[in-house]
Design a protein around this motif. Structure first.
Motif, PDB file in Angstrom:
ATOM      1  N   ALA A   1      79.436 -80.286 -69.250  1.00  0.00           N
ATOM      2  CA  ALA A   1      78.480 -80.343 -68.325  1.00  0.00           C
ATOM      3  C   ALA A   1      78.896 -81.587 -67.187  1.00  0.00           C
ATOM      4  O   ALA A   1      78.666 -81.464 -66.063  1.00  0.00           O
ATOM      5  N   HIS A   2      79.114 -82.815 -67.977  1.00  0.00           N
ATOM      6  CA  HIS A   2      79.277 -83.889 -67.359  1.00  0.00           C
ATOM      7  C   HIS A   2      80.980 -83.585 -66.519  1.00  0.00           C
ATOM      8  O   HIS A   2      80.697 -84.220 -65.263  1.00  0.00           O
ATOM      9  N   ASP A   3      81.798 -82.961 -67.150  1.00  0.00           N
ATOM     10  CA  ASP A   3      82.893 -82.948 -66.443  1.00  0.00           C
ATOM     11  C   ASP A   3      82.665 -81.896 -65.291  1.00  0.00           C
ATOM     12  O   ASP A   3      83.704 -82.081 -64.397  1.00  0.00           O
ATOM     13  N   ALA A   4      81.984 -80.914 -65.336  1.00  0.00           N
ATOM     14  CA  ALA A   4      81.847 -80.004 -64.477  1.00  0.00           C
ATOM     15  C   ALA A   4      81.044 -80.640 -63.228  1.00  0.00           C
ATOM     16  O   ALA A   4      81.483 -80.516 -62.066  1.00  0.00           O
ATOM     17  N   LYS A   5      79.968 -81.468 -63.575  1.00  0.00           N
ATOM     18  CA  LYS A   5      79.390 -82.204 -62.354  1.00  0.00           C
ATOM     19  C   LYS A   5      80.381 -83.165 -61.949  1.00  0.00           C
ATOM     20  O   LYS A   5      80.406 -83.204 -60.449  1.00  0.00           O
ATOM     21  N   LYS A   6      81.262 -83.809 -62.524  1.00  0.00           N
ATOM     22  CA  LYS A   6      82.040 -84.852 -61.807  1.00  0.00           C
ATOM     23  C   LYS A   6      83.239 -83.937 -61.201  1.00  0.00           C
ATOM     24  O   LYS A   6      83.538 -84.583 -60.065  1.00  0.00           O
ATOM     25  N   LEU A   7      83.361 -82.893 -61.347  1.00  0.00           N
ATOM     26  CA  LEU A   7      84.353 -82.026 -60.556  1.00  0.00           C
ATOM     27  C   LEU A   7      83.911 -81.725 -59.256  1.00  0.00           C
ATOM     28  O   LEU A   7      84.349 -81.641 -58.267  1.00  0.00           O
ATOM     29  N   ARG A   8      82.545 -81.219 -59.442  1.00  0.00           N
ATOM     30  CA  ARG A   8      81.752 -80.785 -58.257  1.00  0.00           C
ATOM     31  C   ARG A   8      81.817 -82.015 -57.016  1.00  0.00           C
ATOM     32  O   ARG A   8      81.730 -81.770 -55.801  1.00  0.00           O
ATOM     33  N   ASN A   9      81.485 -83.162 -57.895  1.00  0.00           N
ATOM     34  CA  ASN A   9      81.121 -84.278 -56.961  1.00  0.00           C
ATOM     35  C   ASN A   9      82.503 -84.967 -56.375  1.00  0.00           C
ATOM     36  O   ASN A   9      82.476 -85.601 -55.191  1.00  0.00           O
ATOM     37  N   SER A  10      83.580 -84.470 -56.771  1.00  0.00           N
ATOM     38  CA  SER A  10      85.016 -84.958 -56.480  1.00  0.00           C
ATOM     39  C   SER A  10      85.368 -84.029 -55.078  1.00  0.00           C
ATOM     40  O   SER A  10      86.564 -84.290 -54.669  1.00  0.00           O
ATOM     41  N   GLU A  11      84.643 -83.084 -54.829  1.00  0.00           N
ATOM     42  CA  GLU A  11      85.073 -82.076 -53.704  1.00  0.00           C
ATOM     43  C   GLU A  11      85.073 -82.928 -52.595  1.00  0.00           C
ATOM     44  O   GLU A  11      84.095 -83.598 -52.019  1.00  0.00           O
ATOM     45  N   THR A  12      86.188 -82.750 -51.739  1.00  0.00           N
ATOM     46  CA  THR A  12      86.342 -83.267 -50.438  1.00  0.00           C
ATOM     47  C   THR A  12      85.807 -82.391 -49.424  1.00  0.00           C
ATOM     48  O   THR A  12      85.716 -81.310 -49.485  1.00  0.00           O
TER      49      THR A  12
ATOM     50  N   ASN B   1      84.551 -71.149 -68.590  1.00  0.00           N
ATOM     51  CA  ASN B   1      84.934 -70.357 -69.639  1.00  0.00           C
ATOM     52  C   ASN B   1      84.758 -71.266 -71.076  1.00  0.00           C
ATOM     53  O   ASN B   1      84.005 -70.812 -71.924  1.00  0.00           O
ATOM     54  N   LEU B   2      85.036 -72.546 -70.919  1.00  0.00           N
ATOM     55  CA  LEU B   2      84.649 -73.414 -72.221  1.00  0.00           C
ATOM     56  C   LEU B   2      83.097 -73.499 -72.521  1.00  0.00           C
ATOM     57  O   LEU B   2      82.631 -73.424 -73.422  1.00  0.00           O
ATOM     58  N   ARG B   3      82.315 -73.662 -71.465  1.00  0.00           N
ATOM     59  CA  ARG B   3      81.043 -73.796 -71.453  1.00  0.00           C
ATOM     60  C   ARG B   3      80.359 -72.457 -71.858  1.00  0.00           C
ATOM     61  O   ARG B   3      79.306 -72.394 -72.869  1.00  0.00           O
ATOM     62  N   ALA B   4      80.871 -71.461 -71.480  1.00  0.00           N
ATOM     63  CA  ALA B   4      80.211 -69.915 -72.068  1.00  0.00           C
ATOM     64  C   ALA B   4      80.461 -69.850 -73.346  1.00  0.00           C
ATOM     65  O   ALA B   4      79.832 -69.527 -74.350  1.00  0.00           O
ATOM     66  N   ASP B   5      81.884 -70.115 -73.853  1.00  0.00           N
ATOM     67  CA  ASP B   5      82.152 -70.113 -75.361  1.00  0.00           C
ATOM     68  C   ASP B   5      81.241 -70.831 -76.305  1.00  0.00           C
ATOM     69  O   ASP B   5      81.059 -70.515 -77.351  1.00  0.00           O
ATOM     70  N   THR B   6      81.204 -72.128 -75.565  1.00  0.00           N
ATOM     71  CA  THR B   6      80.453 -73.091 -76.388  1.00  0.00           C
ATOM     72  C   THR B   6      78.813 -72.529 -76.730  1.00  0.00           C
ATOM     73  O   THR B   6      78.298 -72.730 -77.635  1.00  0.00           O
ATOM     74  N   ARG B   7      78.242 -72.109 -75.501  1.00  0.00           N
ATOM     75  CA  ARG B   7      77.014 -71.680 -75.582  1.00  0.00           C
ATOM     76  C   ARG B   7      76.996 -70.384 -76.468  1.00  0.00           C
ATOM     77  O   ARG B   7      75.948 -69.995 -77.466  1.00  0.00           O
ATOM     78  N   TYR B   8      77.917 -69.586 -76.596  1.00  0.00           N
ATOM     79  CA  TYR B   8      78.055 -68.421 -77.477  1.00  0.00           C
ATOM     80  C   TYR B   8      78.014 -68.623 -78.881  1.00  0.00           C
ATOM     81  O   TYR B   8      77.359 -68.088 -79.705  1.00  0.00           O
ATOM     82  N   GLN B   9      79.016 -69.631 -79.104  1.00  0.00           N
ATOM     83  CA  GLN B   9      78.890 -69.991 -80.727  1.00  0.00           C
ATOM     84  C   GLN B   9      77.674 -70.721 -80.917  1.00  0.00           C
ATOM     85  O   GLN B   9      77.258 -70.692 -82.421  1.00  0.00           O
TER      86      GLN B   9
END
Length: 251
Positions: free
Chosen positions: A161-172, A193-201
């Motif tokens: 979640a932190h990585d996803a937020k960081k990626l969104r904030n880095s958008e130019t 996809n990784l977040r979905a797999d993690t939630r699924y497990q």
């Protein structure tokens, strides 16, 4: 008639099913689903007073349990290897520790489970008291493995979640480089996809935890609850394995 038979036998779904069944893990997922459905159905029939019919499903559940123990021979070594691979890799400390803990717990669980299979198959003879202690120890390791898996899932979900937020904030804003934008979209898709797999497990673990907890007497639930929880988690595991083996094909 021959054409109809060919269409049925050579149907892609039949081919995918055969491919799925050719893997030991695929058969185990299927047997587990039937095993816990049998446990739930046997409880349901007993609650309705149909003990004779329930006995058939109880026998099937017990037989599949023994078969699955046999199919898992050698699995403890796989989990030990997985623990060593995680220990020698780099990554978040918390995720590494919980992942190693999970693999070692499952190593212990399946090792004791092998002893229970050998006793059921009359290959070794355990005294009733010893068999009971081995069963409890096996379930303790199983419970520990699920708790480690849940903790690992929470830590991983937080990091992603932190990585996803960081990626969104880095958008130019303004003029964008098409190649950079394409790479960003690929990274975003991979993260989702990784977040979905993690939630699924994580959901699978939340259902599974009731089984060893009930076996150890830590929660007071009937066989219907345990059977239903195991059936749902088994269906989810079956689906995930189907998609993995058949390259994401749902039919």
């Amino acid at each position: 008639m021959a054409t109809v038979a060919s269409q049925v036998i050579l149907h892609p779904y039949v081919s995918q099913s055969l491919k799925f069944g050719s893997f030991n893990v695929g058969r185990d997922k299927l047997y587990r689903t039937v095993q816990y459905f049998s446990r739930f159905l046997a409880w349901f029939l007993v609650s309705r007073g149909n003990k004779a019919e329930a006995a058939r499903w109880t026998a099937l559940k017990s037989h599949l349990g023994i078969v699955r123990k046999l199919m898992r021979l050698g699995k403890p070594v796989e989990h030990l290897q997985a623990a060593l691979r995680v220990a020698s890799s780099s990554g978040e400390v918390g995720e590494q520790v919980t992942s190693i803990g999970r693999q070692l717990a499952y190593f212990g669980y399946l090792t004791y489970d092998t002893a229970l299979w050998a006793n059921a198959a009359k290959f070794i003879t355990l005294k009733p008291g010893t068999a009971e202690r081995v069963t409890k120890t096996s379930n303790r390791f199983w419970l520990a493995g699920i708790l480690f898996s849940i903790t690992h899932g929470l830590l991983k979900a937080g990091r992603l979640a932190h990585d996803a937020k960081k990626l969104r904030n880095s958008e130019t804003w303004g003029e964008k480089d098409l190649s950079d934008e394409a790479q960003r979209e690929v990274r975003q898709l991979a993260l989702e996809n990784l977040r979905a797999d993690t939630r699924y497990q994580f959901i699978i673990d939340l259902f599974d935890i009731w089984i060893p907890a009930s076996n150890l007497g830590l929660v007071n639930v009937n066989d219907g609850v345990v059977g239903f929880a195991g059936f749902i988690s088994s269906l989810m595991g079956l689906r995930a394995q189907w998609l993995a083996i058949n390259n994401g094909k749902k039919n």
